[in-house]
Design an enzyme around this catalytic site. Structure first.
Site, PDB file in Angstrom:
ATOM      1  CD  GLU A 191      12.404  -8.347   0.939  1.00  0.00           C
ATOM      2  OE1 GLU A 191      11.681  -9.353   0.805  1.00  0.00           O
ATOM      3  OE2 GLU A 191      12.498  -7.468   0.058  1.00  0.00           O
ATOM      4  CB  CYS A 248       9.394  -8.044  -5.856  1.00  0.00           C
ATOM      5  SG  CYS A 248       8.510  -6.620  -6.469  1.00  0.00           S
ATOM      6  CG  HIS A 262       9.165  -6.751  -1.120  1.00  0.00           C
ATOM      7  ND1 HIS A 262      10.397  -6.795  -1.704  1.00  0.00           N
ATOM      8  CD2 HIS A 262       8.353  -6.087  -1.980  1.00  0.00           C
ATOM      9  CE1 HIS A 262      10.363  -6.165  -2.865  1.00  0.00           C
ATOM     10  NE2 HIS A 262       9.135  -5.732  -3.059  1.00  0.00           N
ATOM     11  CG  ASP A 322       9.243  14.351  13.505  1.00  0.00           C
ATOM     12  OD1 ASP A 322       8.964  13.542  12.614  1.00  0.00           O
ATOM     13  OD2 ASP A 322       8.499  15.300  13.808  1.00  0.00           O
ATOM     14  CG  ASP A 353       5.659  19.514   6.183  1.00  0.00           C
ATOM     15  OD1 ASP A 353       5.346  18.519   6.834  1.00  0.00           O
ATOM     16  OD2 ASP A 353       6.786  19.658   5.643  1.00  0.00           O
TER      17      ASP A 353
END
Ligand code: 1PR
Length: 577
Positions: free
Chosen positions: A177, A54, A175, A250, A413
């Site tokens: 990784e 990157c 990336h 969550d 939300d």
């Protein structure tokens, strides 16, 4: 001191991997102020293997429009440019920036000598990209840049350099990784390659000598064919990004104090019977690992009760991120409690500090919820007073400044607010400022109950996990956070959460059309067909589910199969994890 250590290290280092995130300017400044630029350049000149990731690849270029005036190493004659939001390949003529997600990379030079050298990347694999600036693909094989180009990738109507390779230099814009088995395979191949296969001296401009175009031309593979377009026809239309499938966890403490993955219906996570206990659907790190092996394209953790305490004191949550990052090699987002706060002992903590702790633990993005709503309210007030919209002080702005916009997600939300359309004059009386978020039931594209067809509704922002509403609608909120610098929107729906009724397509389309950053559609997935539907009906880049994955009602592979069958671009890793 650092540079002295480097002098010692230079003698022993056999291969060097230089990863990097952040802005081009910050990277060049810190390399210069730390004095590390000199040993790095010496290392590069020595012909020993270098692998830049990157920003570690972009450092090899001359400059980037991201940071005018900042100089890279200038080894590769090119400048990184910003992707355009305009795109002639889509019906709406636009695409999201940053370029975020899984994309293909094809070999720029094919056949001949190129075919004979040790392969580092596998064909037909997708890799994880997240960036707004890239070097455009050279216009022809005779460009001085062309000899350096290893792979090209396409984002909409723009072709860019996704990896470079020449002599001892390898660099990739994506990336590895975070690119699952394909990325790990690339790292392994490069590390395992015989030293001579990845070494070699590349002409590096110095104060006394600038390589001439003919010197570069002599480096180009003479018997290979330049391949400016993806030879895989199935990946040569649309944005080129695969549709991302995100698994969301969550997380909160249950009544016994253990950190568990839970899941609510319309955000209520307590069992309806069994004493109203917090639903326990598993252990966070174990589930994250399971979803990684099941080919989730991203994993998201939301600390859903973080507003009750300081996120920095929440060591178990930091441990969850750390432990997950050790075995999960796709992007990790962590949300909950990313805001300015004060510890119980009176120590002030900034949102940037909290985000930094999560990034250092292995998160790739942080997600801001309630605080983003308050920041947009204040932004709108400043605009109404005719003051500059940005202060540079909000969590979104400070984190973006330090880590880049791609690291800042805003989790929204919204809740539907129904309006009785049988009342005469309802539309005239509807608040003008919320008109952009109004949906008329009979025009809705979401599956709607018969009684909803005679209604209208708008989408109101909530805070504290749906517990309180604010006088801001979802369009104002989405556009406000984009203005503040957010790089992505995680779009939940309080109404659809846990319902299995499918995504709220009206909501997703509304927000997606209102902004130029990627959107993750969330809440309501009940079957693989729901994912197919949201990708076909809206332009959303990603879709997230929780309950159906936790309860093992639907496997991620079933979702991916449905997308493949529908002809939607999908990452299906061919290597096993
Ligand atoms: O306000 O910055 O501290 O962030 C709190 C974060 O926690 C926000 O991102 C907010 O969305 C989230 N959150 C707070 N309370 C709840 C709750 O459920 N009681 N969860 C909550 C939000 C929604 C999604 C869910 C999808 C998909 N949960 O995370 O995963 O709706 O579910 P489904 O596929 O089962 O339908 P802050």
């Amino acid at each position: 001191m650092l540079s002295e250590l480097w002098l010692l290290a230079e003698l022993t280092i056999q291969k060097l991997i230089f990863p990097g995130v952040g802005s081009f300017g910050q990277a060049t400044t810190s390399l210069r102020t730390s004095g590390l630029i000199h040993p790095l350049l010496r290392y590069l000149r020595s012909g020993k293997p270098y692998f830049g990731i990157c920003i570690g690849m972009q450092m090899l270029f001359e400059s980037s429009d991201e940071s005018p005036g900042a100089n890279g190493f200038g080894i590769i004659p090119a400048t990184a440019r910003k992707f355009s939001n305009e795109d002639t390949t889509t019906a709406k003529g636009k695409k999201s920036v940053p370029h975020m997600g899984w994309n293909a990379a094809w070999e720029a030079w094919q056949g001949g000598e190129a075919a004979e050298r040790a392969k580092l990347m596998l064909p037909d694999e997708d890799y994880y990209f997240v960036h707004s600036f890239a070097v455009p693909g050279p216009s022809s094989s005779s460009s001085p840049l062309a000899p350096f180009v290893n792979t090209l990738s396409r984002y909409g109507d723009e072709t860019f350099v996704s990896s470079v390779r020449l002599g001892n230099i390898f660099g990739c814009q994506f990336h590895p990784e975070k690119s699952g088995p394909a990325g790990l395979d690339l790292l392994r191949r490069w590390l395992d390659a015989p030293i001579e296969a990845v070494s070699g001296v590349v002409p590096i401009p110095t104060a006394d000598h600038t390589p001439s175009p003919s010197e570069y031309a002599a480096l180009a593979p003479q018997t290979s064919t330049w391949q400016p377009v993806n030879p895989n026809a199935s990946r040569s239309t649309g944005s080129a990004l695969t549709k991302r499938i995100v698994a969301c966890l969550d997380v909160r403490s249950n009544d016994a104090g253990d950190l568990v993955v839970t899941k609510g219906d319309q955000y209520d996570v307590r069992e309806k019977d069994q004493g109203g206990e917090v639903r326990n659907l598993g252990k966070p790190v174990e589930l994250a690992r399971r979803y990684y092996h099941a080919q989730a394209d991203e994993i998201c953790f939301l600390n859903i009760t973080s507003f009750r305490s300081s996120a920095l004191l929440d060591q178990p949550m930091l441990e969850v991120v750390k432990a997950s990052a050790e075995t999960v090699f796709v992007p990790l987002t962590i949300g909950g409690g990313i805001k300015d706060s004060v510890d119980p002992d009176g120590t002030p903590r900034s949102a940037l500090e909290v985000a930094g702790a999560y990034f250092r633990s292995g998160a790739d993005k942080v997600s801001i919820g309630s605080d983003a709503v308050f920041a947009v309210e204040e932004l709108m007030e400043r605009e109404a007073r005719g003051e500059p919209a940005l202060t540079g002080k909000t969590g979104i702005e400070t984190i973006k400044e330090a880590y880049g916009c791609q690291a800042v997600v805003v989790s929204i939300d919204p809740r539907r607010v129904y309006v009785d359309t049988s009342v005469e004059g309802w539309l005239e009386n509807f608040p003008k400022k919320h008109l952009p978020s109004l949906i008329i039931g009979k025009n809705a594209i979401s599956r709607t109950a018969p009684q909803e067809q005679d209604k209208a509704w708008w989408y109101q922002a909530t805070v504290q996990g749906g517990r309180a509403v604010r006088d801001v609608d979802v369009v104002q909120l989405a556009q406000g956070v984009e203005k503040l610098g957010a790089g992505e929107i995680l779009l939940n729906s309080v109404d659809r959460d846990g319902s299995g009724l499918g995504f709220d397509l009206d909501l997703v389309r509304l927000v997606k059309d209102a902004v130029g950053i990627p959107v993750v559609a969330s809440s309501g997935a009940g079957a693989p067909a729901d994912f197919k539907e949201v990708f076909e009906v809206t332009d959303t880049e990603a879709a997230l589910a929780a309950g159906i994955f936790h309860r093992e009602e639907v496997e991620i592979v079933d979702v991916k199969q449905a997308l493949v069958q529908a002809g939607l671009p999908t990452r299906v890793a061919t290597l096993s994890t």
